[in-house]
Design an enzyme around this catalytic site. Structure first.
Site, PDB file in Angstrom:
ATOM      1  N   HIS A 142      -7.258  -8.702-109.306  1.00 35.07           N
ATOM      2  CA  HIS A 142      -8.406  -9.540-109.632  1.00 35.07           C
ATOM      3  C   HIS A 142      -7.984 -10.987-109.882  1.00 35.07           C
ATOM      4  CE1 HIS A 142     -11.304  -6.206-109.962  1.00 35.07           C
ATOM      5  NE2 HIS A 142     -10.224  -5.513-110.268  1.00 35.07           N
ATOM      6  N   GLU A 167      18.424 -16.665-109.767  1.00 36.70           N
ATOM      7  CA  GLU A 167      19.672 -17.199-110.302  1.00 36.70           C
ATOM      8  C   GLU A 167      20.859 -16.711-109.478  1.00 36.70           C
ATOM      9  OE1 GLU A 167      20.167 -18.208-114.682  1.00 36.70           O
ATOM     10  OE2 GLU A 167      21.536 -16.511-114.491  1.00 36.70           O
ATOM     11  N   GLY A 211      25.178 -12.686-117.317  1.00 33.12           N
ATOM     12  CA  GLY A 211      24.047 -12.552-118.221  1.00 33.12           C
ATOM     13  C   GLY A 211      22.891 -11.772-117.626  1.00 33.12           C
ATOM     14  N   ARG A 212      22.556 -12.033-116.378  1.00 35.94           N
ATOM     15  CA  ARG A 212      21.409 -11.358-115.745  1.00 35.94           C
ATOM     16  C   ARG A 212      21.725  -9.916-115.360  1.00 35.94           C
ATOM     17  NH1 ARG A 212      23.612 -15.309-112.947  1.00 35.94           N
ATOM     18  NH2 ARG A 212      24.372 -15.079-110.814  1.00 35.94           N
ATOM     19  N   LYS A 238      27.238 -14.738-125.807  1.00 36.75           N
ATOM     20  CA  LYS A 238      28.640 -14.395-125.544  1.00 36.75           C
ATOM     21  C   LYS A 238      29.592 -15.368-126.237  1.00 36.75           C
ATOM     22  CE  LYS A 238      29.817 -13.107-121.349  1.00 36.75           C
ATOM     23  NZ  LYS A 238      30.197 -13.142-119.916  1.00 36.75           N
ATOM     24  N   GLU A 287      20.140 -23.175-127.246  1.00 36.69           N
ATOM     25  CA  GLU A 287      18.845 -22.626-127.657  1.00 36.69           C
ATOM     26  C   GLU A 287      19.022 -21.454-128.619  1.00 36.69           C
ATOM     27  OE1 GLU A 287      18.389 -24.042-123.320  1.00 36.69           O
ATOM     28  OE2 GLU A 287      19.887 -23.007-124.538  1.00 36.69           O
ATOM     29  N   LYS A 312      21.629 -28.440-118.907  1.00 37.19           N
ATOM     30  CA  LYS A 312      22.176 -28.297-120.267  1.00 37.19           C
ATOM     31  C   LYS A 312      22.965 -29.534-120.670  1.00 37.19           C
ATOM     32  CE  LYS A 312      22.827 -23.241-120.326  1.00 37.19           C
ATOM     33  NZ  LYS A 312      23.859 -22.189-120.450  1.00 37.19           N
TER      34      LYS A 312
END
Length: 540
Positions: A384, A353, A267-268, A206, A212, A504
């Site tokens: 399993h 979050e 964001g999520r 954004k 990153e 951050k």
């Protein structure tokens, strides 16, 4: 508003839990032969059987009363109306506007945002159509066959999850990769077999400043220019999902190939915004519109369905029931569909979050548990691995089991086997196996204590006809609104994420301190200083 634990409904639930906590699902089903019918609801293409929960009709009545006392419906309407319910950032929360049909009116600060949403969707559709047809070609004139989405958090998890889930509907002549980790190995593995002349990068940030993402974007730019030998190639091989036009332009991306979104999209909650550009390219605009239609169908169900028949509301209240009254620290999500392999990881961000908060909307430290830990893997793989703990361990882990009645592959017999396992696991978790049953089956005496399954392990069963774009949209929105419901009950802000910021900030401080040659003076705690010193020594 009255403190949560002092509300009449909460107090009634505490007393009710004491009465029902040891009642076994065997007894609940024996007492009510129509229990499966009484505790199942349907909406927006999804069917929820919640009868295998440790609840009675009184439990649901009290949970719905709690929702009333906590004014969940009022807060829901405030969200849909564009009020700034993200109070710590003073923002509206309007992911529902991203899938609102044309002609709908949703205002933020007196401005209808829906026309702008559709303007971006139309631009995305135009670009996706041109790229899929070969009309939009690379710098050398070659057709784009590879798409690499670079983002992190919601800018990565949503597109990655959606592509895997909808791969059956995608253009199989194209390759899609997703890069998030700042570890260079992630980018290297994603691109090492790609032809740069046929590769498009989507940079999803954004602000166009996320550390990153921009590190990987710079690496991608250097890789492309190194392969094609010209800075001019960037304009034909990069597009951006961002609001920072200046930053995008300086990078070398054509501003006309920049797709924006808004500060009222977290964001999520952004996979159906321009962040979904890679999804639209993969499945085509028509299927993408079907995805949005599924989202909207669940939005409408959540907004209009009666409380006792409201899937997201019930799912959220059941999470509160186990989290706050049974002390369950986590819940599992097990999709019995290989394409949904990344769905539990997607839900981890959505839930943890959003509701991993320790203060309420007034800034007061809460005296009750909030967001649970979410985890899971696809069935039958998970049967399993960790299902042993679910069946015979000492921890209570409520689970959502998700299945689809129609297969996407031609291997229909295997789909029957998959669904048999899904249904059997819910039955086994609920009812277990007693020592008497083992004895009647002829189990050896010495084995019986080890083979007893206590049962009484709660599950929700979510079924749909098939995993298609509309169903995926409905399924994601189901969990979005379940998370909303939980946050409204707990009285927390489900839409900020201040906990992400501290790491951050500290990372930005540490980056220059890792320099082996300059070795700047360190001013952290003893452990952090020692770790940095060790890294500098071994790195050098």
């Amino acid at each position: 508003m009255t403190a949560l634990t002092q509300t009449p409904a909460w107090q009634a639930l505490v007393a009710h839990h004491a009465e029902i906590k040891d009642v076994h699902l065997r007894r609940l089903f024996a007492d009510d032969p129509a229990r499966a019918e009484h505790f199942s609801v349907e909406g927006a293409g999804l069917f929820l059987d919640y009868s295998k929960n440790r609840i009675s009709g009184e439990t649901i009545r009290l949970l719905l009363r709690l929702a009333e006392e906590r004014e969940v419906a009022r807060r829901r309407e405030a969200m849909f109306s564009g009020e700034k319910i993200n109070t710590t950032e003073r923002r509206a929360v309007l992911h529902v506007a991203l899938r609102a049909p044309r002609g709908t009116t949703i205002e933020v600060d007196g401005v209808d945002v829906v026309p702008e949403v559709h303007k971006v969707l139309d631009a995305m559709a135009d670009f996706a159509t041109r790229l899929r047809s070969g009309d939009f070609a690379g710098h050398t004139g070659k057709r784009i066959r590879n798409v690499v989405n670079i983002g992190i958090g919601g800018s990565y998890l949503g597109p990655d999850m959606a592509y895997r889930a909808l791969r059956s509907f995608s253009d199989r002549s194209m390759t899609f990769r997703f890069v998030a980790n700042v570890d260079g190995a992630d980018f290297h593995e994603a691109t090492q077999d790609l032809d740069a002349a046929e590769t498009l990068f989507i940079i999803s940030s954004k602000t166009f400043t996320t550390l990153e993402t921009m590190t990987n974007a710079a690496t991608a730019r250097a890789w492309l220019v190194g392969k094609l030998g010209s800075d001019a190639a960037v304009a034909k091989h990069f597009v951006a999902v961002s609001t920072n036009i200046d930053g995008v332009t300086k990078f070398g991306i054509d501003p006309t190939n920049t797709f924006g979104f808004w500060d009222w999209v977290g964001g999520r909650y952004s996979m159906d915004s321009a962040i979904g550009l890679s999804t639209m390219i993969a499945v085509g605009p028509e299927n993408y519109r079907a995805l949005l239609g599924g989202f909207h169908a669940m939005d409408e169900h959540f907004r209009t369905a009666p409380a006792a028949r409201n899937l997201p509301l019930l799912l959220g209240l059941l999470t509160v029931w186990y989290n706050n009254f049974f002390g369950a620290q986590s819940y599992g999500v097990m999709p019995y569909a290989a394409p949904l392999a990344r769905f539990p990881a997607y839900l981890q961000q959505l839930q943890m979050e959003s509701n991993g908060k320790h203060v309420d909307l007034d800034g007061n430290v809460v005296n009750y548990e909030t967001g649970p830990i979410v985890w899971g893997e696809p069935g039958t793989d998970s049967q399993h691995s960790f299902f042993q703990l679910l069946h015979q361990g000492t921890k209570l882990v409520p689970c959502d089991l998700i299945g689809f009645c129609q297969p996407l592959s031609p291997l229909t017999a295997q789909h029957d086997l998959l669904m048999a396992n899904l249904i059997a696991q819910a039955e086994a978790l609920a009812f277990g196996k007693t020592e008497d049953e083992l004895k009647a089956e002829g189990s050896p005496d010495f084995q019986r204590p080890f083979r007893v399954m206590q049962g009484n392990r709660p599950t929700n069963m979510i079924l749909a006809e098939r995993l298609d774009p509309a169903t995926l949209g409905s399924l994601v929105a189901l969990y979005e609104h379940s998370v909303f419901t939980q946050g409204a009950i707990w009285g927390i802000d489900s839409f900020d994420q201040w906990g992400v910021e501290l790491g951050k900030a500290l990372a930005n401080r540490i980056i220059p301190e890792l320099d082996h040659d300059k070795q700047p003076k360190l001013g952290h705690d003893a452990s952090t200083n020692a770790l940095i010193s060790r890294y500098r020594r071994l790195r050098g």
